[in-house]
Design an enzyme around this catalytic site. Sequence first.
Site, short mmCIF file in Angstrom:
data_model
loop_
_atom_site.label_atom_id
_atom_site.label_comp_id
_atom_site.label_asym_id
_atom_site.label_seq_id
_atom_site.Cartn_x
_atom_site.Cartn_y
_atom_site.Cartn_z
N LYS A 189 0.78 -1.26 -0.17
CA LYS A 189 -0.11 0.21 -0.06
C LYS A 189 0.95 1.30 0.01
O LYS A 189 2.01 1.05 -0.14
CB LYS A 189 -0.89 -0.09 1.23
CG LYS A 189 -1.92 -1.20 1.35
CD LYS A 189 -2.90 -1.07 0.18
CE LYS A 189 -3.81 -2.44 -0.51
NZ LYS A 189 -4.66 -2.97 0.53
C1 LIG Z 1 -5.52 -4.23 0.74
C2 LIG Z 1 -7.09 -4.11 0.98
C3 LIG Z 1 -7.76 -4.32 2.22
C4 LIG Z 1 -7.23 -5.00 3.21
O1 LIG Z 1 -6.05 -4.44 3.60
P1 LIG Z 1 -5.23 -5.29 4.81
O2 LIG Z 1 -4.52 -4.32 5.58
O3 LIG Z 1 -4.38 -6.20 4.06
O4 LIG Z 1 -6.34 -5.98 5.62
C5 LIG Z 1 -9.10 -3.94 2.06
N1 LIG Z 1 -9.78 -3.39 1.02
C6 LIG Z 1 -9.08 -3.08 -0.04
C7 LIG Z 1 -9.82 -2.39 -1.18
C8 LIG Z 1 -7.78 -3.42 -0.16
O5 LIG Z 1 -7.09 -3.14 -1.51
#
Ligand SMILES: *Cc1c(COP(=O)(O)O)cnc(C)c1O
Length: 392
Positions: A189
């Site tokens: 991210k």
């Molecule tokens: C990555 C992601 C999540 C989950 O994030 P985590 O921190 O891995 O639990 C939720 N929603 C979207 C749209 C994502 O891309």
Amino acid sequence: MSENQRFLPFSLPDITEQEIQEVVKTLRSGWVTTGPKTKQFEQDFVAYLGDNSLEAIAVNSATSGLHLALEALGITTGDEVIVPTYTFTATAEVVRYLGADPIFVDSDPVTYCIDPACVEAAITPKTKAIIPVHFAGLTAEMDNILAIAKKHGLKVIEDAAHAFPTKYKGKLIGTLESDVTVFSFYANKTMTTGEGGMLVSRNPELIKRAKIMRLHGISRDAFDRYQSKTPAWFYEVIEPGFKYNLPDICSAIGLVQLKRIDEFQQKREALASVYQEALKDLPIKLPHYESKEMGHQHAWHLYPIQLTNKASITREDFILKMSEFGIGCSVHFIPLHRHPVWRDMYQLAPEQFPVAEQLYQNEVSIPLFTKMTMDDQAYVIDAIKKVLGASS
Ligand SMILES: *Cc1c(COP(=O)(O)O)cnc(C)c1O
């Protein structure tokens, strides 16, 4: 592969000696789980958002943050929660954790985010909440979504996993009028803590509930017990809670990443604008972005392109050919209605989601990460031109 083959992954975390040193200090400090670093991380996060009426609580993933948010809002068995089909499965699975039903809706063809008209059409007497997702780091049409929610008395939980730091009409995501916003610090991210997330809200009751449920339903967390004057051994369990706290080892990384987030955003935006220019004459539909004059800011978590029907190659072959150049691509997303679990549980068919289907058929996410050099990017652009049969 040729001998001077390069390898450029789809994404890489941007970790410097600063993050490493902060983790080492934490390890040496004797406090490795949730403690002073996590408190600091939460405070710094709110400070970044620049709104003192907000409170932030750090969690071990955005998924757990979304779960805590829905639980604290009272979502329960028989309720319906509207989600986009064009998202990651976490957005919908948390609804099931509570025995409620995710109601899948189609996307807007311009932003690829949840379509407010589809949201309104999906509302029933059972509907309790909407979870908009800011796909790729571009906001959903929040004014419309918030207006619909207000009109029908629904809660709004923003899945902002892609949207740090994104601005909507001059306001950072996290500071809008929704009930709660959840960010992700997963490895790929816009900033990372390895695994992690942040839940942000202005509602003190929601925060209080989420804090208790974050740690086993215990009325005091370990660090409070350690610091407080009442005996450290005493605690009371008031709910069957979860284990969703973020360790200080992770928050140490987050503290440094947060200081670098504007630099990250600028780098991502610069890379995106080079792509916008370099790819504009190819058989590619480029991602939409809103003008800065309107106070919008794109986090550019992803750079999603779509091959148009003028392209001489299928999406599958495009990705394969790019990998022959040593370049990693991805697809965002395989819409949820195509995954067996959701398709079978709710009898979903592709025809119900024409926009998401069309996107999915043609979408490729090409590399965009802060450690990419201009040279790396030129290599990607050159490879795309070759793969699409355009001379470079
Ligand atoms: C990555 C992601 C999540 C989950 O994030 P985590 O921190 O891995 O639990 C939720 N929603 C979207 C749209 C994502 O891309």
